[in-house]
Design an enzyme around this catalytic site. Structure first.
Site, mmCIF file in Angstrom:
data_model
loop_
_atom_site.group_PDB
_atom_site.id
_atom_site.type_symbol
_atom_site.label_atom_id
_atom_site.label_comp_id
_atom_site.label_asym_id
_atom_site.label_seq_id
_atom_site.Cartn_x
_atom_site.Cartn_y
_atom_site.Cartn_z
ATOM 1 N N ASP A 140 -4.316 1.129 -9.293
ATOM 2 C CA ASP A 140 -5.763 0.947 -9.447
ATOM 3 C C ASP A 140 -6.145 0.766 -10.912
ATOM 4 O OD1 ASP A 140 -5.548 1.514 -6.802
ATOM 5 O OD2 ASP A 140 -6.502 3.480 -6.914
ATOM 6 N N LEU B 256 -12.199 1.161 -3.169
ATOM 7 C CA LEU B 256 -12.242 0.049 -4.138
ATOM 8 C C LEU B 256 -12.034 0.536 -5.573
ATOM 9 C CD1 LEU B 256 -15.221 -1.990 -2.636
ATOM 10 C CD2 LEU B 256 -12.783 -2.296 -2.258
ATOM 11 N N ALA C 178 -14.944 4.110 -1.037
ATOM 12 C CA ALA C 178 -14.733 2.968 -0.142
ATOM 13 C C ALA C 178 -13.357 2.345 -0.339
ATOM 14 C CB ALA C 178 -15.831 1.927 -0.358
ATOM 15 N N GLU D 248 0.834 -1.199 0.000
ATOM 16 C CA GLU D 248 0.000 0.000 0.000
ATOM 17 C C GLU D 248 0.867 1.246 0.000
ATOM 18 O OE1 GLU D 248 -2.958 -0.039 -1.241
ATOM 19 O OE2 GLU D 248 -3.783 -1.296 0.352
HETATM 20 C C1 GLA Z 1 -5.039 4.978 -4.073
HETATM 21 C C2 GLA Z 1 -4.238 5.333 -5.325
HETATM 22 C C3 GLA Z 1 -3.265 4.220 -5.704
HETATM 23 C C4 GLA Z 1 -2.432 3.783 -4.508
HETATM 24 C C5 GLA Z 1 -3.315 3.529 -3.297
HETATM 25 C C6 GLA Z 1 -2.514 3.225 -2.066
HETATM 26 O O1 GLA Z 1 -5.907 3.914 -4.331
HETATM 27 O O2 GLA Z 1 -5.092 5.593 -6.404
HETATM 28 O O3 GLA Z 1 -2.454 4.630 -6.763
HETATM 29 O O4 GLA Z 1 -1.433 4.703 -4.229
HETATM 30 O O5 GLA Z 1 -4.160 4.624 -3.018
HETATM 31 O O6 GLA Z 1 -1.807 2.047 -2.211
#
Ligand code: GLA
Length: 388
Positions: free
Chosen positions: A174, A127, A125, A36
């Protein structure tokens, strides 16, 4: 596939425009097993696409006119492709306009269109409903106009929409997970090269359960962009002192510790988390391969501790959910997931104990915060695709 979502999006399109849509696309949300806040810090991440989607119903028009309909919000936005596309005050529209702007800049000849979209990915959320929206639209345009844009570029363009039209300086995880997801597979993604491999996400007797704190976040106003600035400053200090370091990936905890004074409390904590998390992901990937779920669970807990205390992107509700979940029978890992400041925890739970966990925590969470807890048992699913 989500038949109900596809049907309701299609029939809304028909009610609005009088005909059924020409094409339908699904673009999924994602989970992240571990890794993360390191996609923008030279790390590896272990995400997977899930069976929560945005459905796009779309028909091309012979003109340059575009109509965007956000079914769930009951809002619409109209514009012409000949307009100079710029961010607007309607935030959801920016996730779409950002991609169209790039396609225009690249010289692709686009036609106007009518679009209705609707989602089962809960907003705010953690996601990645944003990435699903950004990439889904680019994917649809690519398909409708046969633009020959690679999946990798779709993901990168989706990320750029966040940077340029939304104002969130996000990493690539993401968008990549949403576009590249595969059924029952998690992705090991090297965020520096975008090289990736898939691994079996079937955890035998265990499953991932998401607990939604119902604390909504928006990364534009959370501390997300600030964290990015902090780690940039931290890395610059490490590099200045250790010229052999080119990125967080080849810096060590010893170096970070030696620079504690110069970094100062905040930057020290941020850098300490990043370097530790990068190491944890490689251990976690090996643990999954060896079916050592106990170790995976322990690493998830360490990640949560780091995110909460060092990276400071958790909140009391998420900390509570993790602390309480791990006391429950059959729960061997738990941590906040995604950007943080709200959203979900991801829990590694023995299948036979899932029901018990959800019912116990729903009660205690409500007692503590007077907020309803939501739980999602997600399946690992296919990335963005056209519905045939
Ligand atoms: C968000 C960002 C991702 C990533 C996460 C943390 O979802 O869009 O690029 O940095 O936070 O891991």
């Amino acid at each position: 596939m989500d038949k109900k979502l596809i049907e309701s999006t299609s029939s809304h399109f028909k009610a609005k425009f009088g005909t059924l849509p020409e094409s339908l696309f699904l673009s999924p949300g994602r989970i992240n097993i571990i890794g993360e806040h390191i996609d923008y810090n030279d790390g590896f991440v272990l995400p997977a696409a899930i069976d929560k989607y945005i459905c796009f119903a779309i028909t091309s028009l012979p003109s340059d006119d575009c109509v965007l309909v956000a079914k769930d919000l009951n809002e619409e936005y109209r514009f012409s492709l000949t307009d100079d596309l710029k961010p607007v005050s309607l935030m959801w529209a920016n996730f779409i306009l950002g991609g169209l702007h790039q396609l225009k800049e690249l010289g692709h000849a686009l036609k106007g269109f009518q679009l209705v979209f609707s989602s089962t990915i809960p907003i705010g959320a953690g996601l990645s409903s944003s990435a699903a929206l950004e990439c889904g639209v680019i994917y649809a345009m690519n398909n409708l106009h046969d633009l020959q844009i690679s999946k990798k570029d779709i993901a990168l363009m989706g990320q750029k929409s966040s940077h340029t039209f939304v104002g969130v300086n996000c990493g690539i995880m993401d968008q990549f997970a949403s576009v590249f997801g595969k059924k029952n597979k998690a992705i090991k993604l090297d965020c520096t090269t975008l090289e990736h491999s898939y691994f079996d996400a079937d955890l035998v007797d265990f499953a991932f359960v998401l607990l939604d704190s119902n604390v909504k976040h928006e990364h534009l106003t959370s501390g997300y962009n600030v964290r990015r600035e902090e780690v940039d400053q931290g890395l610059a200090i490490i590099k200045k002192n250790y010229p052999e370091v080119s990125s967080f990936r080849n810096s060590t905890l010893q170096q970070v510790d030696a620079l504690q004074q110069e970094l100062g409390e905040n930057l020290y904590k941020r850098c300490h988390f990043v370097v530790s998390e990068i190491k944890r992901v490689s251990l976690a990937a090996r643990a999954i391969q060896d079916q050592n779920y106990k170790l995976l669970g322990e690493l998830m807990l360490e990640t949560h501790k780091g995110l909460s205390k060092d990276y400071e992107v958790s909140c009391p509700e998420l900390d509570y959910l993790v602390d309480e979940a791990i006391k429950q029978k059959g729960v061997i890992g738990s941590r906040m997931m995604g950007g943080g400041f709200g959203g979900c925890t991801i829990n590694l739970v023995k299948k036979e104990n899932i029901k018990g966990l959800i019912s116990t925590l729903s009660d205690s969470y409500f007692k503590e915060f007077k907020v309803d807890l939501k739980a999602y048992q997600v399946e690992i699913s296919e990335g963005t695709h056209q519905v045939k």
